[in-house]
Design a protein around this motif. Structure first.
Motif, PDB file in Angstrom:
ATOM      1  N   GLU A 148       0.825  -1.213   0.000  1.00 44.84           N
ATOM      2  CA  GLU A 148       0.000   0.000   0.000  1.00 44.84           C
ATOM      3  C   GLU A 148       0.855   1.257   0.000  1.00 44.84           C
ATOM      4  N   TYR A 149       2.125   1.098   0.381  1.00 43.19           N
ATOM      5  CA  TYR A 149       3.043   2.231   0.357  1.00 43.19           C
ATOM      6  C   TYR A 149       3.989   2.164  -0.849  1.00 43.19           C
ATOM      7  N   GLY A 150       3.556   1.520  -1.912  1.00 39.22           N
ATOM      8  CA  GLY A 150       4.376   1.403  -3.116  1.00 39.22           C
ATOM      9  C   GLY A 150       4.688   2.757  -3.727  1.00 39.22           C
ATOM     10  N   SER A 151       5.670   2.780  -4.599  1.00 43.91           N
ATOM     11  CA  SER A 151       6.141   4.023  -5.208  1.00 43.91           C
ATOM     12  C   SER A 151       5.032   4.756  -5.940  1.00 43.91           C
ATOM     13  N   LEU A 152       4.960   6.047  -5.698  1.00 44.43           N
ATOM     14  CA  LEU A 152       4.032   6.922  -6.409  1.00 44.43           C
ATOM     15  C   LEU A 152       4.715   7.626  -7.571  1.00 44.43           C
ATOM     16  N   ASN A 153       6.021   7.457  -7.689  1.00 43.79           N
ATOM     17  CA  ASN A 153       6.793   8.099  -8.752  1.00 43.79           C
ATOM     18  C   ASN A 153       7.091   7.064  -9.831  1.00 43.79           C
ATOM     19  N   GLU A 154       6.422   7.186 -10.940  1.00 46.38           N
ATOM     20  CA  GLU A 154       6.491   6.181 -11.996  1.00 46.38           C
ATOM     21  C   GLU A 154       7.933   5.959 -12.466  1.00 46.38           C
ATOM     22  N   GLY A 155       8.292   4.682 -12.538  1.00 52.79           N
ATOM     23  CA  GLY A 155       9.620   4.331 -13.031  1.00 52.79           C
ATOM     24  C   GLY A 155      10.736   4.543 -12.044  1.00 52.79           C
ATOM     25  N   ARG A 156      10.385   4.823 -10.788  1.00 49.60           N
ATOM     26  CA  ARG A 156      11.391   5.042  -9.740  1.00 49.60           C
ATOM     27  C   ARG A 156      11.025   4.194  -8.528  1.00 49.60           C
TER      28      ARG A 156
END
Length: 384
Positions: free
Chosen positions: A85-93
């Motif tokens: 649920e705390y996965g990256s919100l910045n695509e490709g990073r």
């Protein structure tokens, strides 16, 4: 050593950092969070070091050693494949190496150390470094003076290690991580028809000869009692099936465990290439694109880490390794070239490996890593 609410707060911070990964020298948000927290804890803060680096200093006002602890802050250009649920919100990073956990652990340690300031002597520097992932951020931080004014006497850092038991703290005296040298080789031959190779100088054939002979550097130039490996990671040449191209390009990666093994591999690279190219009438250019020296722990400071961790019971499992746990490179090696110290490891448990799109830092090891830093501050900065 830490209250449950402190660990919970550190875990929440780690997961927030995980959601907002930033690449090398772009760690603006992370750096701001670090700087604000250090100021809240009473540290003197210097920011914008090496672009986005932060240093917090705690001067006890009493004579004593100058000790430094370091954490890295940058993420990787990887698209996250976890379902957290705390996965990256910045695509490709993605924080695919645990630098979010390293930062959170040192901030947790900063809280524990600040609470004991009145019982410590000397000066503490907390270094939050950008650009560890291929940016040689440590070298830039050193160039901008983090080890000076006052001069650091000893420095310590850590890395989480998947595949080792959760919370296990371990150290390796001497060579502990590999050096990394990356070269780009351009071989220039003479273009020609595939049916008339004698009228051309085939750079692919020359490159293949070089690839074969490179293994002789590890097999016949380096001592078998030392570690090192040569990898050709890429080769680019030609397009048409009936054309011998004029150029071929190779990317060569060399790993070494100490200066002598590096000298055997890197030191003989150009001579080997020159000899093969000369024999076939080709020319070449060799560019050294990236270097991280081997990470070599000072044996006496490594022993000090072991003794301190055991005395303060920072983990139930504390041990010394007699082998290198990895040939992966770590730019903490630049600090150890300037100042003695130790880079230790904390087991991340049975997780995906570093730089995997499925990796995640194990929050349960935060108190172990942070506890090691607090224990070192207590031990090294205690009154004489």
């Amino acid at each position: 050593m830490f209250q449950e609410q402190q660990v919970q707060a550190a875990t929440a911070l780690r997961r927030d950092l995980h959601q907002h990964p930033e690449l090398k020298f772009e760690e603006q948000r992370t750096a701001a969070i670090v700087a604000d927290r250090l100021r809240e804890l009473g540290y003197r803060v210097t920011d914008s070091i090496a672009a986005t680096g932060v240093m917090g200093e705690l001067d006890t006002g009493r004579s004593g050693p100058v000790i430094a602890f370091r954490a890295d802050m940058d993420a990787l250009p990887i698209a996250e494949a976890t379902s957290h649920e705390y996965g990256s919100l910045n695509e490709g990073r993605m924080h695919a190496c645990g630098h979010d956990g390293h930062t959170a652990a040192l901030l947790l340690a900063a809280e524990g150390i600040a609470a004991q300031k009145d019982s410590l002597c000397g000066h503490l520097k907390l270094i939050f470094q950008p650009g560890e992932e291929g940016g040689n951020g440590a070298a830039r931080m050193i160039e901008e003076g983090v080890l000076d004014n006052p001069t650091v006497d000893a420095i310590f850092g850590y890395h989480n290690r998947p595949g080792f038991p959760e919370g296990q703290l371990f150290v390796k005296p001497g060579p502990a991580m590999g050096g990394n040298d990356t070269f780009r080789l351009t071989i220039r031959g003479k273009s020609g028809h595939a049916a008339m190779p004698h009228l051309a100088v085939d750079p692919i054939y020359v490159g293949a000869s070089i690839i074969q002979q490179l293994q002789g550097l590890a097999g016949r130039h380096k001592s078998p009692l030392e570690a090192g490996v040569v990898t050709v990671a890429a080769i680019h040449a030609g397009e048409a099936a009936n054309v011998i191209p004029g150029e071929a390009e190779l990317v060569i990666n060399i790993r070494s465990d100490r200066d002598s093994s590096r000298d055997a591999l890197v030191g003989n690279l150009q001579a080997l290439i020159s000899g093969i190219c000369s024999a076939h009438g080709a020319s070449f250019s060799l560019t050294h694109e990236h270097r991280i020296p081997p990470l070599v722990n000072d044996p006496s400071w490594t022993q000090k880490v072991l003794e301190t961790a055991r005395a303060h019971e920072v983990s139930d499992d504390i041990r010394q390794l007699d082998y290198m746990p990895t040939m992966g490179a770590e730019d903490f090696a630049f600090y150890l070239q300037k100042v003695p110290g130790c880079f230790f490891f904390v087991g991340n448990g049975d997780s995906a490996y570093l730089h995997s799109d499925s990796y995640d830092f194990n929050d349960r090891i935060l108190p172990v890593a942070a506890g090691a830093f607090v224990a070192l501050a207590r031990e090294l900065m205690k009154p004489a």
